[in-house]
Design a protein around this motif. Structure first.
Motif, mmCIF file in Angstrom:
data_model
loop_
_atom_site.group_PDB
_atom_site.id
_atom_site.type_symbol
_atom_site.label_atom_id
_atom_site.label_comp_id
_atom_site.label_asym_id
_atom_site.label_seq_id
_atom_site.Cartn_x
_atom_site.Cartn_y
_atom_site.Cartn_z
ATOM 1 N N TRP A 64 -4.068 -5.540 4.623
ATOM 2 C CA TRP A 64 -3.424 -4.698 3.624
ATOM 3 C C TRP A 64 -2.021 -4.244 4.015
ATOM 4 O O TRP A 64 -1.282 -3.704 3.196
ATOM 5 N N GLU B 81 0.817 -1.216 0.000
ATOM 6 C CA GLU B 81 0.000 0.000 0.000
ATOM 7 C C GLU B 81 0.855 1.273 0.000
ATOM 8 O O GLU B 81 0.328 2.371 -0.169
ATOM 9 N N GLU C 270 1.623 3.600 5.508
ATOM 10 C CA GLU C 270 1.011 2.956 4.342
ATOM 11 C C GLU C 270 -0.442 3.406 4.140
ATOM 12 O O GLU C 270 -0.866 3.668 3.021
ATOM 13 N N ARG C 271 -1.196 3.468 5.235
ATOM 14 C CA ARG C 271 -2.543 4.040 5.210
ATOM 15 C C ARG C 271 -2.669 4.943 6.439
ATOM 16 O O ARG C 271 -3.207 4.556 7.477
ATOM 17 N N GLU D 46 -6.351 5.699 7.939
ATOM 18 C CA GLU D 46 -6.975 4.507 8.496
ATOM 19 C C GLU D 46 -6.305 4.094 9.809
ATOM 20 O O GLU D 46 -6.965 3.694 10.770
ATOM 21 N N THR D 47 -4.990 4.223 9.864
ATOM 22 C CA THR D 47 -4.276 3.891 11.096
ATOM 23 C C THR D 47 -4.620 4.879 12.201
ATOM 24 O O THR D 47 -4.787 4.492 13.365
#
Length: 261
Positions: free
Chosen positions: A229, A150, A237-238, A241-242
């Motif tokens: 993911w 990602e 990476e995200r 979202e994290t």
């Protein structure tokens, strides 16, 4: 020495962010803002030998962080750690449990874990590059290893910059200023009764996937989450979202700090 650090937010609860060994406090940009917006007082720091914190004496990373909390008059905080920062978070919880309200461990390293032959071989390749003066090669090896599918070009460049800085600081330090053994092993970890979120990435290096599952089984009050993911650095990476994962965990974990309502 006081660790280089940033503070954000003015809530009654405190959260400390501890970076991975290939990064520094800049890895937390998105989560630093998200946690402050959620009503927490958020602290991120450069551990000694990373970012803007030089290696100027023998040290124990967990004691350095607790000394920073003392300086900032933070009595107790939730501690979030990524990879190497996860190991430091565990050391703080084992050695200074009264200072920690909850743990969130993203693809954590675990103190006293015996690496596999494959990970030892990887470390040998890194050492060979550094001994040859090939800093670019060592940086590239780390970027290629620790970021999952990602991660885009921006995340890769950020890790490249932070890892190069860590090499520069650490390679310039005298051998006698290496970190000291904090004396934390399986018995000390098993005694940590704090609420703990243990996160693993499906695309992470096998050793770290194993560390996460072992740790989740060892800690008596752990919640395990596998991110399908993620590689080794979900915070990069995200990022959004994290950040949401951390905000929601701290809002729900028993004993964790509550943001102002």
């Amino acid at each position: 020495m006081t660790l280089s650090h940033d503070l954000a937010g003015e809530g009654p609860s405190a959260v400390v962010l501890l970076h991975s060994g290939v990064c520094d406090r800049r890895m937390w940009d998105a989560q630093f803002a998200a946690l402050a917006a959620a009503g927490h007082r958020v602290l991120r720091c450069d551990l000694r030998g990373f970012g803007e914190s030089p290696v100027d004496a023998p040290h124990t990373h967990s004691d350095d962080v607790v000394a920073l909390l003392d300086t900032l008059e933070i009595d107790r905080a939730a501690v979030v750690g990524s990879s190497f920062g996860g190991a430091v978070a565990l050391e703080i919880a084992a050695r200074h449990p009264e200072r920690v309200s909850a743990l969130a461990l993203l693809c954590p390293a675990v103190p006293d874990f015996e690496p596999s032959a494959e990970l030892r071989a990887w470390g040998g390749r890194e050492d060979t590059l550094l001994e040859a003066g090939d800093i670019d090669g060592a940086v590239a090896l780390n970027v290629d290893t620790w970021l999952g599918p990602e991660a885009g070009a921006e995340a890769r460049e950020r890790v490249r910059v932070m890892q190069r800085r860590a090499f520069e600081v650490q390679l310039a330090a005298p051998e006698e200023f290496r970190p000291l053994d904090p004396g934390v092993g399986a018995a000390e970890l098993a005694a940590i009764g704090l609420p703990a979120l243990v996160v693993s990435g499906a695309h992470d290096v096998p050793d770290f996937r194993e560390m996460a599952t072992r740790l989740a089984a060892l800690l008596p009050n752990a919640q395990y989450v596998r991110l399908d993911w993620a590689g080794h650095l979900p915070a990069l990476e995200r990022p959004e979202e994290t950040g949401k994962l951390l905000v929601e965990y701290l809002a729900a974990a028993p004993g964790a700090p509550r943001a102002a309502v």
